[in-house]
Design a protein around this motif. Structure first.
Motif, PDB file in Angstrom:
ATOM      1  N   THR A   1      31.252 -87.131 -65.490  1.00  0.00           N
ATOM      2  CA  THR A   1      30.099 -86.713 -66.137  1.00  0.00           C
ATOM      3  C   THR A   1      29.072 -87.820 -66.226  1.00  0.00           C
ATOM      4  O   THR A   1      27.835 -87.662 -65.768  1.00  0.00           O
ATOM      5  CB  THR A   1      30.454 -85.843 -67.246  1.00  0.00           C
TER       6      THR A   1
ATOM      7  N   ALA B   1      25.758 -82.693 -62.956  1.00  0.00           N
ATOM      8  CA  ALA B   1      26.129 -83.339 -64.407  1.00  0.00           C
ATOM      9  C   ALA B   1      25.861 -82.064 -65.415  1.00  0.00           C
ATOM     10  O   ALA B   1      26.823 -82.016 -66.246  1.00  0.00           O
ATOM     11  CB  ALA B   1      25.297 -84.379 -64.487  1.00  0.00           C
TER      12      ALA B   1
ATOM     13  N   PHE C   1      25.706 -88.242 -64.102  1.00  0.00           N
ATOM     14  CA  PHE C   1      24.552 -87.902 -64.831  1.00  0.00           C
ATOM     15  C   PHE C   1      23.624 -89.321 -64.832  1.00  0.00           C
ATOM     16  O   PHE C   1      22.569 -89.281 -64.512  1.00  0.00           O
ATOM     17  CB  PHE C   1      24.656 -87.733 -66.114  1.00  0.00           C
TER      18      PHE C   1
ATOM     19  N   TRP D   1      32.794 -81.786 -75.567  1.00  0.00           N
ATOM     20  CA  TRP D   1      32.029 -83.065 -75.526  1.00  0.00           C
ATOM     21  C   TRP D   1      31.441 -83.125 -77.169  1.00  0.00           C
ATOM     22  O   TRP D   1      31.186 -84.017 -77.715  1.00  0.00           O
ATOM     23  CB  TRP D   1      30.720 -82.994 -74.713  1.00  0.00           C
TER      24      TRP D   1
ATOM     25  N   LEU E   1      28.684 -79.671 -65.558  1.00  0.00           N
ATOM     26  CA  LEU E   1      29.842 -80.237 -66.237  1.00  0.00           C
ATOM     27  C   LEU E   1      29.652 -80.342 -67.596  1.00  0.00           C
ATOM     28  O   LEU E   1      30.649 -80.061 -68.592  1.00  0.00           O
ATOM     29  CB  LEU E   1      30.048 -81.792 -65.547  1.00  0.00           C
ATOM     30  N   LEU E   2      28.511 -80.687 -68.046  1.00  0.00           N
ATOM     31  CA  LEU E   2      28.323 -80.717 -69.598  1.00  0.00           C
ATOM     32  C   LEU E   2      28.257 -79.501 -70.142  1.00  0.00           C
ATOM     33  O   LEU E   2      28.704 -79.128 -71.206  1.00  0.00           O
ATOM     34  CB  LEU E   2      26.787 -81.429 -69.707  1.00  0.00           C
TER      35      LEU E   2
END
Length: 276
Positions: free
Chosen positions: A199, A57, A203, A68, A60-61
């Motif tokens: 995500t 996660a 997460f 984002w 990806l963030l």
């Protein structure tokens, strides 16, 4: 379970979580092929898996960090009455996250019974490959059609596709890419939406079990190392996949792999006793 096995598992998780080949299916099948028994009750396993989810996660963030930031700004702008594509996309992601989140909480324990028969997992991996092939055909048939912005209804339907990934052998990213293609997105945009959509789910899976990570303090260092390795593998994977699909990469390639790998595993477990 040895340290080397756990670290190998972390790299496997980081790659297969984002490639459309089913991370859960590979996590179950690959160790079994090598005769490695995964004890679900082993004290180090649960905190280790928590760290792997968090590593994926975070990767990806970080990769989509600018995206984002724009999405979150658009979301708060929409609350103030300002319409924007980013605000619309953020609401689409929220709506798309709901189906799999609810179904996962309700059916998680029942679906776990499928983990015990690796022949079912192998067969599901083969079906996943066939779906990827059909999804690729669908996308290629729409190559001359301009991509559409997802409506909230379409986002909900793409989110529904994530439910299939609760069954080991089916890929969350693969199913959502296929659903995104069906909604009119290009493969590149479908992949981006799939990674953004996954995500929060990944997460949340890690955060819900986070207290268990700190309760197993003697396993904390192994879990942290595993999480870092998973994060690196996941970042490299998403970087590769986004460039692959930007270059008109095909889902069918992963579909062929899944069919072949699933057939090999199915044949092996039909002829050999499964680990218990």
């Amino acid at each position: 379970m040895s340290l080397w096995f756990l670290l190998s598992l972390s790299v496997l998780q980081g790659v297969t979580e984002l490639f459309p080949v089913s991370s859960l299916g590979h996590t179950l099948l690959v160790p079994a092929l090598f005769g490695v028994h995964m004890d679900k009750h082993a004290p180090q396993l649960l905190p280790f898996l928590v760290a792997l989810h968090l590593g994926t996660a975070i990767a990806l963030l970080w990769y989509f960090r600018e995206r984002w930031v724009a999405l979150i700004r658009g979301f708060f702008g929409s609350l103030a009455g300002h319409k924007s594509d980013d605000g619309h996309m953020m609401w689409a992601l929220i709506i798309g996250t709901i189906p799999a989140g609810l179904v996962g909480l309700v059916l998680e324990k029942r679906i776990e019974t499928l983990f015990h028969d690796l022949r079912i997992v192998a067969a599901a991996l083969m079906i996943n490959g066939v779906l990827l092939w059909f999804g690729d055909r669908l996308q290629r048939a729409r190559m001359h059609r301009a991509p559409e912005k997802l409506t909230f209804r379409q986002a909900f339907l793409v989110g529904l596709a994530q439910i299939g990934a609760l069954v080991p052998g089916f890929s969350r990213s693969g199913l959502t890419m296929i659903a995104g293609n069906a909604a009119g997105l290009t493969t590149e945009k479908a992949a981006e939406f799939s990674f953004l959509l996954g995500t929060p789910i990944i997460f949340a899976a890690g955060l819900l079990e986070l207290p268990k990570l700190f309760h197993a303090r003697d396993q904390l260092m192994t879990a942290v190392v595993g999480g870092v390795l998973t994060g690196i593998a996941a970042w490299l994977s998403v970087r590769f996949l986004m460039r692959y699909f930007e270059g008109r990469g095909r889902l069918a390639s992963f579909g062929v792999y899944c069919v072949i790998a699933g057939a090999i595993c199915l044949g092996w477990f039909m002829l050999h006793q499964q680990p218990v």
